[in-house]
Design an enzyme around this catalytic site. Sequence first.
Site, PDB file in Angstrom:
ATOM      1  N   LYS A 108     -18.840   4.339  -2.661  1.00 40.51           N
ATOM      2  CA  LYS A 108     -18.660   4.781  -3.138  1.00 40.51           C
ATOM      3  C   LYS A 108     -17.451   3.615  -3.294  1.00 40.51           C
ATOM      4  O   LYS A 108     -16.924   2.978  -2.711  1.00 40.51           O
ATOM      5  CB  LYS A 108     -16.971   6.455  -3.776  1.00 40.51           C
ATOM      6  CG  LYS A 108     -16.958   7.042  -4.576  1.00 40.51           C
ATOM      7  CD  LYS A 108     -15.817   6.032  -5.688  1.00 40.51           C
ATOM      8  CE  LYS A 108     -14.837   5.669  -4.833  1.00 40.51           C
ATOM      9  NZ  LYS A 108     -14.063   4.754  -5.566  1.00 40.51           N
ATOM     10  N   GLU A 132       3.208  -4.763   2.006  1.00 43.32           N
ATOM     11  CA  GLU A 132       2.004  -5.504   1.050  1.00 43.32           C
ATOM     12  C   GLU A 132       2.606  -5.462  -0.245  1.00 43.32           C
ATOM     13  O   GLU A 132       2.547  -4.235  -0.764  1.00 43.32           O
ATOM     14  CB  GLU A 132       0.849  -4.837   1.696  1.00 43.32           C
ATOM     15  CG  GLU A 132      -0.406  -4.926   2.070  1.00 43.32           C
ATOM     16  CD  GLU A 132      -1.391  -4.194   1.472  1.00 43.32           C
ATOM     17  OE1 GLU A 132      -1.615  -2.791   1.290  1.00 43.32           O
ATOM     18  OE2 GLU A 132      -2.553  -5.261   2.424  1.00 43.32           O
ATOM     19  N   CYS A 187      -7.358  -8.703   2.534  1.00 44.41           N
ATOM     20  CA  CYS A 187      -6.326  -7.975   4.097  1.00 44.41           C
ATOM     21  C   CYS A 187      -5.789  -8.799   4.457  1.00 44.41           C
ATOM     22  O   CYS A 187      -4.769  -8.687   5.521  1.00 44.41           O
ATOM     23  CB  CYS A 187      -7.135  -7.215   4.670  1.00 44.41           C
ATOM     24  SG  CYS A 187      -8.996  -7.765   4.881  1.00 44.41           S
ATOM     25  N   GLU A 242     -10.191   0.223   7.764  1.00 47.62           N
ATOM     26  CA  GLU A 242      -9.584  -0.298   8.035  1.00 47.62           C
ATOM     27  C   GLU A 242      -8.628  -0.267   6.579  1.00 47.62           C
ATOM     28  O   GLU A 242      -8.996  -0.756   5.099  1.00 47.62           O
ATOM     29  CB  GLU A 242     -10.844  -1.707   7.207  1.00 47.62           C
ATOM     30  CG  GLU A 242     -11.938  -1.745   7.928  1.00 47.62           C
ATOM     31  CD  GLU A 242     -11.819  -2.457   9.726  1.00 47.62           C
ATOM     32  OE1 GLU A 242     -10.367  -2.956   9.249  1.00 47.62           O
ATOM     33  OE2 GLU A 242     -12.608  -2.361  10.646  1.00 47.62           O
TER      34      GLU A 242
END
Length: 488
Positions: free
Chosen positions: A170, A378, A278, A244
Amino acid sequence: MNYINNAWVPSKTGRTFDNVNPADTSDIIGAFPLSSGDDVHEAVAAAAHAFSSWKLVPAPKRGDILRRAGDIFTRRKDELAEIMTREMGKTVTETKGDIQEAIDTAYYAATETRRLFGYTAPSEMSNKMNMSFRMPIGVCGIITAWNFPIAVPSWKILPALAAGNTVVFKPSDDSPHSANIFAEILEEAGLPAGVFNVIHGNAEAGSALVEHPQVRVVGFTGSTQTGKAIAARCGELNKKVSLEMGGKNAQIVMEDADLDLALDGVLWGAFGTTGQRCTATSRLILHESIHDEFVGRLVDAASKVVLGDGRKAGSQVGPVINQRQLDKILAYIEIGRSEGRCVAGGERDVEGDKANGYFVKPTIFVDIKPHHRMFQEEIFGPVLSIAKARTFDEAINMANDCQYGLSSSLYTRDVNRAFAAIRDIEAGITYINAPTIGAEAHMPFGGIKGTGNGHREGGWTVFDIFTEWKTVYVDYSGHLQRAQIDNY
Ligand code: NAD
């Protein structure tokens, strides 16, 4: 279209979403299915059926297919890089690097199919042998973000297939086109029907995949918020899950560093891929004695970075991915103004044809304190926050004072400091005299604290996610007389 059993099929929902070029929002790349649980069910059924024969294909033969996939990725690299840039914005140089990761991973995983080692050990008994094997698990549900549309899926999907699992993928609804090319490449490489399937859509399709009882492993890359929710559900369902997630990566520059090298590292670590890695550098910790000079040079370099459509020659930094991210980044810039001082950028770039896209100028804040939101949360965009440290120990403490733990970097010429940082920085990855970004296919990749849940992709460690151990005891004392056995 979704891709199930090597066929392109529409969603049963009849609903679609548009894939939009973030550099020019009038450029609609195509409509992709907004899938539901029914579509997921069909794909998982295909993958479960295919598993019974795929797991029997000798591992090196599975490796041959992956090696061919690596060849086809290589052949289609330029074409796929253009497609990827058009749908998610980073420059063609960067999208080529993204595809190179998949090429490296394909060849690496192919090679490892000859080395899916188990181990043997002596038995406590005579006439008995002990051994263990890595076994495939079944259907893997792979859910990913949009920032590395080919590289990140390849880190999960290719080793999962190498180990004999089947996959339902997905992808992010911001990078569906690249996912379809992934399917085309695996089909051309010779993957049998049902072994790899793609279901498009958003959280609805993703959560249906997590929920499906025949999905035995979930491999997820995305935000910490989504990852934690998936992990909680996988806990209830007793399902293996590898996560992750987000990052807030720190680069430390000490007074003894090669400042030219450090400047280049932070510039591209922070603003390369529009800060949407990331592993992007989003916190810079400068020794106080070099702070002012370094900031001055960095602001100068950032102001010269060329923003533009990633497919245009000369563009160094592309747009951010979508309106939601643009709004979020601009909101953080306002937070930054209240916490520190903006010394570069700080606004959207709407010059010329950039007005049609989601461009944000490389933005730098100084006078940020470790507890500030700009240093803790973040942002996932071209925004860098800078703090001052008086000592090496204070710099390390600042780097560690954060909920995330993916990547980190130290610039120094002092070997003792380098090894102390390797020991003390709380992160899955530490770079010495190199920026926080980048990965090599044969090395473990992942983070600690709020970034991961103890698994690592890349290298050997990825097979710990996609295999289960089978321990075997063989008792061969049957050929002996009872009396002989009793003598042992
Ligand atoms: P996101 O969490 O919004 O979405 C990630 C994926 O999860 C998408 O495919 C999405 O459709 C799906 N999803 C969303 N809600 C779901 C649910 N409830 N159940 C199942 N699936 C669901 O993340 P994003 O905005 O696409 O990506 C950005 C994030 O990804 C950043 O936080 C970034 O740090 C992270 N990221 C991490 C790594 C890493 O290796 N650590 C790599 C790339 C990106």
